[in-house]
Write a protein that holds these residues in place. Structure first.
Motif, PDB file in Angstrom:
ATOM      1  N   ARG A 170     117.143  -5.173  75.439  1.00 14.30           N
ATOM      2  CA  ARG A 170     116.855  -4.636  74.114  1.00 14.30           C
ATOM      3  C   ARG A 170     116.767  -5.749  73.092  1.00 14.30           C
ATOM      4  O   ARG A 170     117.543  -6.708  73.126  1.00 14.30           O
ATOM      5  CB  ARG A 170     117.943  -3.653  73.682  1.00 14.30           C
ATOM      6  N   GLY A 171     115.822  -5.625  72.172  1.00 13.73           N
ATOM      7  CA  GLY A 171     115.671  -6.631  71.135  1.00 13.73           C
ATOM      8  C   GLY A 171     116.790  -6.552  70.111  1.00 13.73           C
ATOM      9  O   GLY A 171     117.379  -5.498  69.881  1.00 13.73           O
ATOM     10  N   SER A 172     117.080  -7.685  69.511  1.00  9.89           N
ATOM     11  CA  SER A 172     118.118  -7.752  68.475  1.00  9.89           C
ATOM     12  C   SER A 172     117.810  -8.951  67.583  1.00  9.89           C
ATOM     13  O   SER A 172     118.199 -10.077  67.884  1.00  9.89           O
ATOM     14  CB  SER A 172     119.501  -7.896  69.118  1.00  9.89           C
ATOM     15  N   ALA A 173     117.081  -8.709  66.504  1.00 13.27           N
ATOM     16  CA  ALA A 173     116.665  -9.788  65.608  1.00 13.27           C
ATOM     17  C   ALA A 173     117.592  -9.854  64.397  1.00 13.27           C
ATOM     18  O   ALA A 173     117.711  -8.894  63.629  1.00 13.27           O
ATOM     19  CB  ALA A 173     115.231  -9.574  65.145  1.00 13.27           C
ATOM     20  N   ALA A 174     118.282 -10.979  64.234  1.00 12.24           N
ATOM     21  CA  ALA A 174     119.186 -11.158  63.102  1.00 12.24           C
ATOM     22  C   ALA A 174     118.388 -11.132  61.792  1.00 12.24           C
ATOM     23  O   ALA A 174     117.291 -11.688  61.711  1.00 12.24           O
ATOM     24  CB  ALA A 174     119.941 -12.474  63.226  1.00 12.24           C
ATOM     25  N   ALA A 219     111.892  -9.710  70.122  1.00 12.93           N
ATOM     26  CA  ALA A 219     113.252  -9.372  69.692  1.00 12.93           C
ATOM     27  C   ALA A 219     113.240  -8.225  68.701  1.00 12.93           C
ATOM     28  O   ALA A 219     114.291  -7.641  68.422  1.00 12.93           O
ATOM     29  CB  ALA A 219     113.910 -10.598  69.052  1.00 12.93           C
ATOM     30  N   ARG A 220     112.084  -7.878  68.178  1.00 10.88           N
ATOM     31  CA  ARG A 220     111.985  -6.798  67.203  1.00 10.88           C
ATOM     32  C   ARG A 220     111.700  -5.451  67.854  1.00 10.88           C
ATOM     33  O   ARG A 220     111.501  -4.447  67.171  1.00 10.88           O
ATOM     34  CB  ARG A 220     110.919  -7.131  66.160  1.00 10.88           C
ATOM     35  N   SER A 221     111.660  -5.442  69.172  1.00  6.30           N
ATOM     36  CA  SER A 221     111.450  -4.197  69.901  1.00  6.30           C
ATOM     37  C   SER A 221     112.797  -3.606  70.295  1.00  6.30           C
ATOM     38  O   SER A 221     113.578  -4.253  71.002  1.00  6.30           O
ATOM     39  CB  SER A 221     110.606  -4.448  71.158  1.00  6.30           C
ATOM     40  N   SER A 222     113.086  -2.403  69.847  1.00  7.05           N
ATOM     41  CA  SER A 222     114.389  -1.797  70.130  1.00  7.05           C
ATOM     42  C   SER A 222     114.587  -1.537  71.618  1.00  7.05           C
ATOM     43  O   SER A 222     115.711  -1.565  72.115  1.00  7.05           O
ATOM     44  CB  SER A 222     114.539  -0.483  69.348  1.00  7.05           C
ATOM     45  N   ARG A 223     113.498  -1.302  72.350  1.00  4.17           N
ATOM     46  CA  ARG A 223     113.621  -1.059  73.789  1.00  4.17           C
ATOM     47  C   ARG A 223     113.537  -2.357  74.582  1.00  4.17           C
ATOM     48  O   ARG A 223     114.031  -2.439  75.700  1.00  4.17           O
ATOM     49  CB  ARG A 223     112.536  -0.087  74.261  1.00  4.17           C
TER      50      ARG A 223
END
Length: 262
Positions: free
Chosen positions: A122-126, A226-230
């Motif tokens: 899963r993406g996770s962009a600070a 990283a901006r993709s929630s899936r």
């Protein structure tokens, strides 16, 4: 015969109508949700089966094995991809005791039919990062940290896409290479073996994306964001003429988040 109080009777009537409306609204909402789930498919609320058959929510990372999907938390994904990379170099690897051997084998060898992605996270962009400028070596501090981290695991690599003083040509108009935020790691010539080697790196980058503030990974006609929630790999549409370089067949592209002006 006495009749009921007209106010109380009216209240009961209004209460019955209100309950009926609530019931009708609930049925309509349920029907709408069922329709959405039917249209979007099981991926929207996808889960994984544990060995005892129970269903769990989709974890942070998933590895496709011959027997189905295996879920990993992010720490396990980092450990597994690092172990596979180091073992490929004949070096000591992190402890993977208790980890499904099929996961490690799949990460090391890839799909049996053709090289390709087997791990997704899963993406996770600070959103609280400050904007950085490229240093003397041509990379921002975040990109330099990424290069150092790769070298610690993968050793000496064939790198490009940056240079002392920066680069100002050879890439698309809005390329992150011009900001010193991107690195290309080459795997040449393009063969099934070098593609599998490239995917070992690409998987490692995705597993470590949260720690290293990675934004995009592009390789072999696929990309991860990283901006993709899936966090699924998607098809990459290369610009014309669509050669090996533009399709990222001969190199893994990775870039870091740019941040915002302080």
């Amino acid at each position: 015969m006495t009749e009921g109080h007209p106010t109380m009777a009216g209240n009961r009537t209004r209460g019955s109508r209100h309950r009926a409306r609530r019931l009708l609204f609930g049925l309509v909402l349920f029907g709408a949700l069922a329709t959405v789930l039917a249209l979007l498919g099981p991926g929207l609320v996808s889960g994984l089966r544990t060995p005892d058959g129970s269903l769990v929510l989709r974890p942070e990372c998933v590895v496709e094995t011959p027997d189905g999907e295996v879920g990993l938390d992010r720490e396990a994904a980092r450990r597994a991809t690092t172990a596979v990379a180091l073992l490929a170099r004949g070096m000591a690897a992190p402890d993977t005791t208790g980890m499904d051997p099929a996961v490690l084998q799949r990460l090391a060898e890839g799909p049996s039919e053709d090289a390709g992605p087997v791990l997704a996270c899963r993406g996770s962009a600070a959103s609280d990062l400050h904007e950085q400028q490229a240093g003397a070596g041509g990379l921002t501090p975040r990109a330099e940290e990424l290069r150092t981290a790769m070298a610690e695991v993968f050793g000496e690599q064939s790198l490009g896409g940056f240079a002392p003083g920066g680069v100002d040509q050879g890439h698309g108009a809005d390329s992150t290479h011009y900001d010193g935020r991107a690195i290309d790691i080459f795997f040449r010539p393009v063969t099934e073996e070098t593609r599998r080697q490239g995917w070992i790196l690409a998987h490692w980058l995705v597993a470590h994306a949260e720690d290293l503030d990675i934004q995009f990974v592009i390789f072999d006609d696929r990309f991860w964001s990283a901006r993709s929630s899936r966090g699924q790999w998607r098809d990459y549409e290369a610009p014309a003429p669509g050669n090996e370089i533009l399709r990222h067949l001969d190199h893994v592209h990775v870039d870091v988040l740019g941040g915002s002006p302080g």
